[in-house]
Structures are given as C-alpha cells and as structure tokens.
Design a protein around this motif. Structure first.
Motif, PDB file in Angstrom:
ATOM      1  N   THR A 160      -4.600  -1.058  -6.740  1.00  0.00           N
ATOM      2  CA  THR A 160      -4.435   0.262  -7.341  1.00  0.00           C
ATOM      3  C   THR A 160      -4.050   0.129  -8.810  1.00  0.00           C
ATOM      4  O   THR A 160      -3.519  -0.906  -9.237  1.00  0.00           O
ATOM      5  N   LYS A 182       0.823  -1.210   0.000  1.00  0.00           N
ATOM      6  CA  LYS A 182       0.000   0.000   0.000  1.00  0.00           C
ATOM      7  C   LYS A 182       0.860   1.264   0.000  1.00  0.00           C
ATOM      8  O   LYS A 182       0.477   2.303   0.553  1.00  0.00           O
ATOM      9  N   THR A 196      -1.556   4.439   0.012  1.00  0.00           N
ATOM     10  CA  THR A 196      -2.924   4.292  -0.480  1.00  0.00           C
ATOM     11  C   THR A 196      -3.821   3.587   0.533  1.00  0.00           C
ATOM     12  O   THR A 196      -3.351   3.018   1.514  1.00  0.00           O
ATOM     13  N   THR A 233      -1.749   2.420 -11.292  1.00  0.00           N
ATOM     14  CA  THR A 233      -0.837   3.566 -11.317  1.00  0.00           C
ATOM     15  C   THR A 233      -0.301   3.779 -12.728  1.00  0.00           C
ATOM     16  O   THR A 233       0.150   2.828 -13.376  1.00  0.00           O
ATOM     17  N   ASP A 285      -7.092   4.467  -6.770  1.00  0.00           N
ATOM     18  CA  ASP A 285      -7.083   3.693  -5.529  1.00  0.00           C
ATOM     19  C   ASP A 285      -8.473   3.113  -5.294  1.00  0.00           C
ATOM     20  O   ASP A 285      -9.457   3.850  -5.162  1.00  0.00           O
TER      21      ASP A 285
END
Length: 216
Positions: free
Chosen positions: A49, A25, A44, A51, A83
């Motif tokens: 996620t 995270k 996060t 990115t 996220d």
C-alpha cells in the motif's frame, strides 16, 4: 512496485511524505483535532500500500489552480490510501474523518473530495501507476441534514448534481463535476465512542465493500 515509482519514492519525495509499511494489512488512521478526535483501523486487501497520512497538513498545493475559496482547490481530505490489487493496479480511498456532519460540513467535505481526487490522479501519473477505482470515505458518529438539495450558489464548490444530501452521503448518488459528472461510491463509516481513549474509534475492512460488488 515498478522501478520508476520506487525511484521517485526513494529519491525524490520528501521523507515521511508517504508510508509504505503495512505488513499486517491494517493501517491506523487518526484525527487529532479535539473537536473530532478519532481512530480508524483500515483493513486493506494487500500489504502493498501507499498511504499519505494527514495529507491536509502536507504541502500538496498545485499552484496553477484557481485560489477562489468557493472552488476548494487547496483543501484536502485527511488521509489517502492506495491499495494494490495486483500488478500495477491500485484502488484508492480518500478518507475524511468527522465526528458529526451537517449541511455546511458536507459541502466542505465534498469540496475536499474533488480537490483530493485531482491531486491523486496527478500523483498516480507521476508514479506511473494505474488507478483502478476511487472510493470516497467519511467517518462519522452522527449526521443531521436539513436541506433537501444543495443551494445553487454552493454547487460550484462541490461540483454536484441537484440531489438530496442524504442520498449523496449514503453513496447512491455521489458525483463530482469535471466537465461532465463523474460517479463515485461514497462510503459512510460509522464510529463509536470510546470513553477509555476519549475519542471515536472504528474499523473498516475494504474486503466487505469489494465483496458486495463482486469485484477487486
């Protein structure tokens, strides 16, 4: 992640366009330009996620937009983090990394935010995922704004109301124009000099901003 999104990511996107790894995270973001070398540890909510690092250097042009320089439609922020907050809902963070900000650079950053917002809306639609909130983030070491408001000749680029730069930067009156005005929270992220690494470093935890609003 939904089946359609996984298929598009695995089968249709260029390799290394996005990064899905985030077991701890924490996502490490870097600015490598000598004029503003920086490293940000971005914490996060979820380990799920999406990115897009160095998005400003990737091929994300939407060629149906006008190419007038004043509109900034072909510029992007440095990084984007999506996220997951549960189910198919995602918070989005558009992140621009700067060492210092002035009237000129702030106007440029605002233009990047608007263009990047439109890109990420289109990208989310392609993946068939739902955007919950969008946050605009700028890392910085110092800033100096000399103008109280954006000159009328520049407002077309930033698409903003006539408010002081400092009030936009601090987050209370940040908006972009898309027909009407869309309000967003701008999050300034203060960085510190690290002599050993010879660059700016910083840490940002999204939980802090979400807790302050009592939401996820």
């Amino acid at each position: 992640m939904e089946v359609r999104a996984k298929f598009i990511i695995d089968e249709l996107l260029n390799e290394k366009f996005i990064d899905l790894s985030n077991e701890d995270k924490v996502i490490e973001l870097e600015e490598l330009e000598e004029s503003g070398r920086s490293k940000l540890e971005f914490k996060t909510i979820s380990d799920k996620t999406i990115t897009i690092k160095n998005i400003d250097k990737k091929h994300t042009d939407m060629l149906f937009f006008r190419n007038d320089a004043a509109l900034s439609m072909y510029k992007r922020v440095d990084h984007v983090i999506m996220d997951n907050i549960g189910g198919n809902k995602w918070n989005v963070y558009l992140i621009e990394m700067k060492s210092s900000l002035s009237d000129k650079t702030w106007i440029e950053v605002r233009g990047k935010f608007r263009a990047s917002y439109l890109f990420i809306k289109a990208f989310a639609a392609i993946l068939d995922i739902e955007i919950n909130e969008v946050y605009m983030c700028t890392t910085y070491k110092n800033f100096k704004f000399t103008s109280n408001t954006i000159p009328s000749s520049k407002r077309i680029r930033t698409g903003t109301r006539n408010v002081p730069f400092i009030e936009e930067f601090q987050g209370g009156k940040f908006a972009i124009k898309l027909g009407g005005y869309l309000d967003f929270e701008h999050i300034p992220i203060l960085m510190e000099n690290n002599e050993e690494e010879n660059r700016l470093i910083g840490i940002f935890d999204v939980n802090s901003i979400l807790k302050s609003h009592n939401r996820t």
